[in-house]
Design a protein around this motif. Sequence first.
Motif, short mmCIF file in Angstrom:
data_model
loop_
_atom_site.label_atom_id
_atom_site.label_comp_id
_atom_site.label_asym_id
_atom_site.label_seq_id
_atom_site.Cartn_x
_atom_site.Cartn_y
_atom_site.Cartn_z
N PHE A 188 -29.33 43.10 0.39
CA PHE A 188 -29.17 43.94 1.59
C PHE A 188 -27.90 44.78 1.43
O PHE A 188 -26.84 44.43 1.97
CB PHE A 188 -29.06 43.06 2.84
CG PHE A 188 -30.22 42.15 3.08
CD1 PHE A 188 -31.50 42.65 3.29
CD2 PHE A 188 -30.04 40.77 3.10
CE1 PHE A 188 -32.57 41.81 3.52
CE2 PHE A 188 -31.10 39.92 3.34
CZ PHE A 188 -32.38 40.43 3.54
N PRO A 189 -27.95 45.88 0.69
CA PRO A 189 -26.75 46.69 0.43
C PRO A 189 -26.03 47.17 1.68
O PRO A 189 -24.81 47.33 1.67
CB PRO A 189 -27.29 47.87 -0.39
CG PRO A 189 -28.55 47.36 -1.02
CD PRO A 189 -29.13 46.40 -0.03
N VAL A 190 -26.77 47.38 2.76
CA VAL A 190 -26.13 47.84 3.99
C VAL A 190 -25.13 46.82 4.52
O VAL A 190 -24.12 47.18 5.14
CB VAL A 190 -27.20 48.18 5.07
CG1 VAL A 190 -27.91 46.92 5.54
CG2 VAL A 190 -26.57 48.90 6.26
N LEU A 191 -25.37 45.54 4.24
CA LEU A 191 -24.43 44.50 4.68
C LEU A 191 -23.11 44.60 3.91
O LEU A 191 -22.04 44.36 4.46
CB LEU A 191 -25.04 43.12 4.51
CG LEU A 191 -26.28 42.81 5.35
CD1 LEU A 191 -26.72 41.36 5.14
CD2 LEU A 191 -26.05 43.08 6.84
N PHE A 192 -23.20 44.96 2.63
CA PHE A 192 -21.98 45.15 1.85
C PHE A 192 -21.18 46.33 2.40
O PHE A 192 -19.96 46.25 2.56
CB PHE A 192 -22.32 45.40 0.38
CG PHE A 192 -21.11 45.66 -0.47
CD1 PHE A 192 -20.30 44.61 -0.89
CD2 PHE A 192 -20.77 46.96 -0.83
CE1 PHE A 192 -19.17 44.85 -1.66
CE2 PHE A 192 -19.63 47.20 -1.61
CZ PHE A 192 -18.84 46.14 -2.02
N ASP A 193 -21.89 47.41 2.72
CA ASP A 193 -21.21 48.59 3.25
C ASP A 193 -20.51 48.29 4.57
O ASP A 193 -19.49 48.91 4.90
CB ASP A 193 -22.21 49.73 3.47
CG ASP A 193 -22.82 50.21 2.16
OD1 ASP A 193 -22.21 49.99 1.10
OD2 ASP A 193 -23.92 50.81 2.20
N ARG A 194 -21.05 47.32 5.34
CA ARG A 194 -20.51 47.03 6.67
C ARG A 194 -19.89 45.64 6.75
O ARG A 194 -19.77 45.07 7.83
CB ARG A 194 -21.63 47.17 7.70
CG ARG A 194 -22.29 48.53 7.66
CD ARG A 194 -23.19 48.80 8.81
NE ARG A 194 -23.76 50.14 8.72
CZ ARG A 194 -24.48 50.71 9.66
NH1 ARG A 194 -24.73 50.06 10.78
NH2 ARG A 194 -24.95 51.93 9.50
N ARG A 195 -19.47 45.11 5.63
CA ARG A 195 -19.05 43.72 5.57
C ARG A 195 -17.85 43.41 6.45
O ARG A 195 -17.67 42.27 6.89
CB ARG A 195 -18.77 43.30 4.13
CG ARG A 195 -17.66 44.07 3.44
CD ARG A 195 -17.66 43.77 1.94
NE ARG A 195 -16.59 44.46 1.23
CZ ARG A 195 -16.64 45.73 0.86
NH1 ARG A 195 -17.71 46.46 1.14
NH2 ARG A 195 -15.64 46.30 0.21
N GLN A 196 -17.01 44.41 6.76
CA GLN A 196 -15.85 44.17 7.60
C GLN A 196 -16.08 44.57 9.06
O GLN A 196 -15.19 44.42 9.90
CB GLN A 196 -14.63 44.93 7.05
CG GLN A 196 -14.21 44.49 5.65
CD GLN A 196 -13.94 42.99 5.56
OE1 GLN A 196 -13.44 42.37 6.50
NE2 GLN A 196 -14.30 42.39 4.42
N GLN A 197 -17.28 45.06 9.37
CA GLN A 197 -17.61 45.43 10.75
C GLN A 197 -18.04 44.21 11.54
O GLN A 197 -18.53 43.22 10.98
CB GLN A 197 -18.73 46.47 10.77
CG GLN A 197 -18.34 47.82 10.22
CD GLN A 197 -19.47 48.84 10.40
OE1 GLN A 197 -20.36 48.65 11.21
NE2 GLN A 197 -19.41 49.91 9.63
N GLN A 198 -17.87 44.28 12.84
CA GLN A 198 -18.38 43.22 13.70
C GLN A 198 -19.91 43.20 13.65
O GLN A 198 -20.56 44.24 13.64
CB GLN A 198 -17.94 43.45 15.15
CG GLN A 198 -16.48 43.16 15.42
CD GLN A 198 -16.16 43.26 16.90
OE1 GLN A 198 -16.79 44.01 17.65
NE2 GLN A 198 -15.19 42.48 17.34
#
Length: 239
Positions: A121-131
Amino acid sequence: MLTLRNVDIHYGRVHAVRRVSLHVAPGEIVALIGANGAGKTTLLSAISGVQRVSGGEVVFDGRAIAGEKPEKIVRLGLSQVPERRLVFGPLSVEDNLLLGAYTRFRRRQVAADMEEVYAMFPVLFDRRQQQAAALSGGEQQMLAIGRALMARPRCLLLDEPGMGLAPQVCKEIFRHVVALRREKGLTVLLVEQNAKSALAVADRGYVLETGRVLLSGTAEELLANRDVRRAYLGREKDV
């Protein structure tokens, strides 16, 4: 890998699940379909130890697990992706994934598994520091699946993964479920109100109605069954 024999579940005086028996072989995807209130989520909660079983047996990989604590069941290799995802909204995506590995102690393996989740799930890597609360519904579902995978399960309980998602996003989620079985040999018990989507990826299925198993068979048999089509596939006539 997973067997239920004559399982009964009560909520006070309400007999929510009545003598349900089913089995899931290693490497299978088995769908559990039925209307709202049929007892599907209750059954998954009982398997994972969240809901008490009032009768019958739950056996995972040859071991009776009814009455065991949920964290012990997770350690045995069985993880649940809950209905409505239930991610920890105030925490970051990465912290949600780390919580999925709370029963594990080898940091290098945990880090490697997190990289696998990010690759899936690449989108999770892009947003890994987001709530997690800032993610879309589909992204939260990916996070919930990734969090469950961080426990390194051999059997995954998926509760309504397509709930509230756009059709294209739902298809993507189910593609990942099929890939997990193909690439990792993961066993899956899938609860889904969208019977057509569930049976499209499943090997076999059970139809649950008012807490009882009404029908069972291969996915093809259930898709061809006239009563199943009328009740769950929106078809009034044979096609």
